[in-house]
Design an enzyme around this catalytic site. Structure first.
Site, PDB file in Angstrom:
ATOM      1  N   HIS A  99       0.882  -1.171   0.000  1.00 29.52           N
ATOM      2  CA  HIS A  99       0.000   0.000   0.000  1.00 29.52           C
ATOM      3  C   HIS A  99       0.923   1.224   0.000  1.00 29.52           C
ATOM      4  CE1 HIS A  99      -2.338  -3.016   2.334  1.00 29.52           C
ATOM      5  NE2 HIS A  99      -3.422  -2.433   1.878  1.00 29.52           N
ATOM      6  N   ASP A 102       2.390   1.928   3.321  1.00 29.39           N
ATOM      7  CA  ASP A 102       3.322   0.929   3.880  1.00 29.39           C
ATOM      8  C   ASP A 102       4.759   1.339   3.604  1.00 29.39           C
ATOM      9  OD1 ASP A 102       1.064  -0.644   4.277  1.00 29.39           O
ATOM     10  OD2 ASP A 102       1.414  -1.839   2.473  1.00 29.39           O
TER      11      ASP A 102
HETATM   12  C1  XUL Z   1      -7.549  -6.547   4.408  1.00 28.28           C
HETATM   13  C2  XUL Z   1      -6.711  -6.967   3.279  1.00 28.28           C
HETATM   14  C3  XUL Z   1      -5.860  -5.913   2.653  1.00 28.28           C
HETATM   15  C4  XUL Z   1      -5.767  -6.012   1.183  1.00 28.28           C
HETATM   16  C5  XUL Z   1      -5.036  -4.877   0.527  1.00 28.28           C
HETATM   17  O1  XUL Z   1      -8.322  -7.551   4.943  1.00 28.28           O
HETATM   18  O2  XUL Z   1      -6.706  -8.117   2.904  1.00 28.28           O
HETATM   19  O3  XUL Z   1      -4.606  -5.960   3.240  1.00 28.28           O
HETATM   20  O4  XUL Z   1      -5.139  -7.201   0.789  1.00 28.28           O
HETATM   21  O5  XUL Z   1      -5.566  -3.650   0.855  1.00 28.28           O
END
Ligand code: XUL
Ligand code: CO
Length: 437
Positions: A99, A102
Site C-alpha cells: 500500500h 506501507d
Molecule cells: C484486508 C486486506 C488488505 C488487502 C489490501 O483484509 O486483505 O490488506 O489485501 O488492501
C-alpha cells in the site's frame, strides 16, 4: 544486513528437520511441465511483514520492526526496503505487494506524502536492479486515515472522494514505475454500518466511477496489467459492498468494468463470507476472472480476519487444484498473513514464510497428483453424461423448447434417478492421494 543469523533458505526435502530449510518448496522441481517457481509466484506483503509489530486491541507491539531506525522517518522507510529485500532474497521470493502508506510515513499534506513516495520508489527501483525481485501489485490505503471513516469511493463527502482519487492516481503512478503486474482495490471501508444514513445505489455508482477513472488513467500511463477487486464480506464495515467473488463480478459486469478487472481472492475473506476458499476461486475461474491470490488462512473458531500463515494442506491442495485447472494465475500468491503476536522474533518471520511456501508447494504437488489420478475428473465427467446425447445434448445446444421437454417428461411418466453423488467415496479418493503412499 538485518537478518545476519539467517542463511539463504535451502531446499532440503521432506525428511529435513532444519527449521530454516524448505521441506517441499523446491523451486526448480518440474510439476506438470512447469517449475514450482513458475507455478508459485510468491509475494511478500509489505504491510504485515515489514510494518506490523503485533499491536492489537489489547496490547502494543511485541515484535520490533524498527530495523535500527526511528519509526515515522524516511530513514526507517529505507531500512524497511533494505530489510525487505534481504528477506525476499534469502527466501527466494520474487515479488512484493504494497500500500502507499506501507512504504512511506503519511504526511499531513498529500503533496509531501507524494514527494516521499517519489523518493522511496526511486530507492526501491534502484534496489530492484540486479535482483529478480519485482512488484506484483500496488494499492492505496483508503481506510486507515480518519478522513475515510465513511468510505473512500463510497464516501458521503465529495472532498474525501477527491482525496481517494488522488491516492489512487499516485499509487498507480508508483505501481507502474515499479513495473507492477496488477493494481488492487480492496474495499477498505466501502460499505455501510446502517441503512438509516446510507444511499447504497449512489455509493456503489460512485465506486464504479472511481474505478473507471482509475482504468482510464492507468491505461493512459501505460499500465497493461490487471486491476483486481479483493472481495471481503465484513470487517471493518458491517456490510462490505464486495461481499464475495460472485457479488464483485456482478458489480463489475453491471458497470462495464469486467474486461479490465479480475479477482484477487483471499482465503480468509472467502471463509468469512461463509464459503470455502475453493468456492471463491472456482466462481472467479468460471468467469475468466481468477487473477491473483492473497494467501492466508482463517480460524474456524474465530469470526474475524485472523490472517494466519497457511498450513492446512487440504486447503492449499484445493486452491492449487483450482489454479491448475484454470491454467495458472495472471498474478501470484501474496502472503497477506501475519505472525501470531507471540511469534515475535526475526526468525519467526522466516519460519512463517517457510510454512506458507511449503504449504503451497505441497498443495501443488498433491493437486497435480489429484489431476493425474483422474478419478475426480472422470467422476464429474460421467455425472453429466446425460447431456452428451439425446435430449440432454439438445438442452446444452439450446435447441429445444419448454413444450418439447414437457412432452418428453410426459412420455417418461416418472423421471429416471439422477445417480449417487458419491461424496464420501470422492473424499476418500482425496485422502488417499493426500496421505497414501
Ligand atoms: C484486508 C486486506 C488488505 C488487502 C489490501 O483484509 O486483505 O490488506 O489485501 O488492501
Ligand atoms: Co488481502
Amino acid at each position: 544486513m538485518y537478518f545476519d543469523n539467517i542463511p539463504v533458505i535451502p531446499y532440503e526435502g521432506p525428511q529435513s528437520k532444519n527449521p530454516l530449510a524448505f521441506k517441499f518448496y523446491n523451486p526448480d522441481q518440474v510439476i506438470l511441465g512447469k517449475t514450482m517457481r513458475e507455478h508459485l509466484p510468491f509475494a511478500m506483503a509489505w504491510w504485515h511483514n515489514l510494518c506490523a509489530g503485533g499491536t492489537d486491541m489489547f496490547g502494543r507491539d511485541t515484535a520490533d520492526k524498527s530495523f535500527g531506525a526511528e519509526k515515522g522517518t524516511m530513514e526507517h522507510a529505507k531500512a524497511k526496503v533494505d530489510a525487505g529485500f534481504e528477506f525476499m532474497q534469502k527466501l527466494g521470493i520474487e515479488y512484493f505487494c504494497f500500500h502507499d502508506v506501507d512504504i512511506v510515513p503519511e504526511a499531513d499534506d498529500i503533496k509531501e506524502t507524494n514527494r516521499r513516495l517519489d523518493e522511496i520508489s526511486d530507492y526501491i527501483l534502484e534496489k530492484m536492479k540486479g535482483t529478480n525481485i519485482k512488484c506484483l501489485w500496488g494499492t492505496a490505503n483508503m481506510f486507515s486515515n480518519p478522513r475515510f471513516m465513511n468510505g473512500a469511493g463510497s464516501s458521503n463527502s465529495a472532498d474525501v472522494f477527491c482525496f481517494a482519487a488522488a491516492q489512487v492516481k499516485k499509487a498507480l503512478d508508483i505501481t507502474v514505475k515499479l513495473g507492477g503486474k496488477g493494481y488492487v482495490f480492496w474495499g477498505g471501508r466501502e460499505g455501510y454500518e446502517t441503512l438509516l444514513n446510507t444511499d447504497v445505489k449512489f455509493e456503489q455508482e460512485n465506486i464504479a466511477k472511481l474505478m473507471k477513472m482509475a482504468v482510464a488513467y492507468g491505461r493512459s500511463i501505460g499500465f497493461t496489467g490487471d486491476f483486481y477487486i479483493e472481495p471481503k464480506p465484513k470487517e471493518p464495515m458491517k456490510h462490505q459492498y464486495d461481499f464475495d467473488a460472485a457479488t464483485a463480478i456482478g458489480f463489475l459486469k453491471a458497470h462495464g468494468l469486467d474486461k479490465d478487472f479480475k479477482m484477487n481472492i483471499e482465503a480468509n475473506h472467502a471463509t468469512l463470507a461463509g464459503h470455502t476458499f475453493q468456492h471463491d476461486l472456482r466462481i472467479s475461474a468460471i468467469n475468466g476472472m481468477l487473477g491473483s491470490v492473497d494467501a492466508n488462512q482463517g480460524d474456524y473458531l474465530l469470526g474475524w480476519d485472523t490472517d494466519e500463515f497457511p498450513y492446512d494442506i487440504y486447503e492449499t491442495t484445493m486452491c492449487m487444484y483450482e489454479v491448475l485447472k484454470a491454467g495458472g494465475l495472471t498474478g501470484g500468491f501474496n502472503f497477506d498473513s501475519k505472525n501470531r503476536r507471540p511469534s515475535c522474533t526475526p526468525e519467526d518471520m522466516f519460519y512463517a514464510y517457510i510454512l506458507g511456501m511449503d504449504a503451497f508447494a505441497l498443495g501443488l504437488i498433491k493437486a497435480a497428483k489429484l489431476i493425474e489420478d483422474g478419478r475426480l475428473d472422470a467422476f464429474v465427467e460421467d455425472r453429466y453424461a446425460s447431456y452428451k446425447s439425446g435430449i440432454g445434448a439438445k438442452i446444452v445446444a439450446g435447441e429445444t423448447t419448454l413444450e418439447e421437454l414437457a412432452a418428453y417428461a410426459d412420455e417418461m411418466g416418472a423421471p429416471a434417478q439422477p445417480g449417487s453423488g458419491r461424496q464420501e467415496y470422492l473424499e476418500s479418493v482425496v485422502n488417499s492421494v493426500l496421505f497414501g503412499l
